[in-house]
Design a protein around this motif. Structure first.
Motif, mmCIF file in Angstrom:
data_model
loop_
_atom_site.group_PDB
_atom_site.id
_atom_site.type_symbol
_atom_site.label_atom_id
_atom_site.label_comp_id
_atom_site.label_asym_id
_atom_site.label_seq_id
_atom_site.Cartn_x
_atom_site.Cartn_y
_atom_site.Cartn_z
ATOM 1 N N GLU A 12 38.032 43.548 -96.653
ATOM 2 C CA GLU A 12 38.825 43.720 -95.546
ATOM 3 C C GLU A 12 40.406 43.611 -96.283
ATOM 4 N N THR A 14 41.374 44.216 -98.989
ATOM 5 C CA THR A 14 41.689 45.670 -99.836
ATOM 6 C C THR A 14 42.287 46.662 -98.946
ATOM 7 N N GLN A 15 41.244 46.846 -97.849
ATOM 8 C CA GLN A 15 41.443 48.071 -96.724
ATOM 9 C C GLN A 15 43.077 47.795 -96.279
ATOM 10 N N SER A 19 46.179 50.436 -96.677
ATOM 11 C CA SER A 19 46.792 51.105 -95.415
ATOM 12 C C SER A 19 48.320 50.867 -95.269
#
Length: 275
Positions: A12, A14-15, A19
């Protein structure tokens, strides 16, 4: 957010970073988001940093101090960039791309989000440390590439119009001469589109002699703006050096020959790989 296992938290986080490129994220943001101690968050970030850098996809910068945190900087290794350029060149060499008049059909490639995202990331690698405020292109074919580049740099995109539209409000318009055909054209930019004294990255899909890009440079002078860089997806190699209006630019592919009779197209990686 409910408390996550460390493996899920790493995914999570990393995402979350991917973004938000070029954005400083305080450690407290992650600590509060996941209900974890800052020491645990720091350990997680060290793991993510190592994976990013080993994979050649970018770097995770740590900023010290009260206003510090971490910042994700997308980057493409030279090896991966060259692989992209060679793949792009192969696609451009397809004989059925030749159009009447010796033009090259590229719209299908410009319409592929994954392809444009890769190109945008390479431009973000080339120009990411130049203090850019906005990404600029002229309508219409350069728009996908400009937005892909803007997304990787986390910057707004400014669109130069061929014809002024009433919905743009007050605008600055200039005439410019096409470098290849020596014909006169007009381009305009809304006065609300960009602040004066901005640092601008110009991006375009194709450059022949550079007349359109030079037109954008002249237009930016009306806003007291600075051209921080110019990136083009494909440049034409059929223009003599004395005819080219622009010398300071980065290209990802170079069109070296188009023979309509034999249906032969020759493309090679651009000058980005000469740097």
């Amino acid at each position: 957010m409910k408390k996550l296992k460390r493996s899920a938290r790493l995914v999570e986080m990393t995402q979350y970073l991917l973004s938000r490129p070029h954005t400083v994220i305080p450690l407290t943001t992650f600590a509060e988001r996941y209900g974890a101690a800052k020491s645990s968050i720091s350990e997680d970030l060290a793991i993510i940093k190592e994976v990013f850098e080993e994979g050649g996809s970018g770097e995770l910068q740590t900023l010290a101090g009260a206003a510090g945190g971490v910042k994700w900087i997308p980057k493409v290794s030279r090896e991966l960039a060259l692989t992209f350029a060679e793949r792009l060149s192969t696609q451009l060499e397809q004989p059925d791309r030749i159009l009447p008049g010796g033009y090259l059909y590229m719209s299908d490639l410009l319409g592929q989000p994954a392809l444009m995202n890769e190109a945008g990331k390479i431009f973000a690698t080339a120009f990411g440390n130049m203090g850019i405020d906005v990404v600029m292109t002229v309508e219409t074919k350069g728009i996908p590439l400009a937005y892909a580049t803007g997304a990787q740099l986390n910057l707004p995109v400014v669109l130069v119009r061929r014809d002024h539209q009433a919905t743009e409000g007050s605008a600055v318009s200039i005439n410019y001469v096409s470098g290849s055909h020596k014909s006169l054209h007009t381009m305009s930019l809304s006065r609300r589109a960009m602040r004066e004294h901005s640092r601008v990255l110009i991006v375009d899909d194709f450059m022949k002699a550079g007349g359109t890009v030079q037109g954008m440079i002249d237009l930016l002078a009306e806003f007291n703006a600075t051209v921080a860089g110019v990136g083009v997806l494909v440049e034409s190699g059929s223009i003599d050096s004395e005819e080219r209006l622009l010398t300071d630019y980065v290209s990802l592919a170079k069109l070296t020959a188009v023979d309509a009779k034999s249906r032969h197209i020759s493309v090679k990686p651009g000058n980005y790989f000469d740097l």
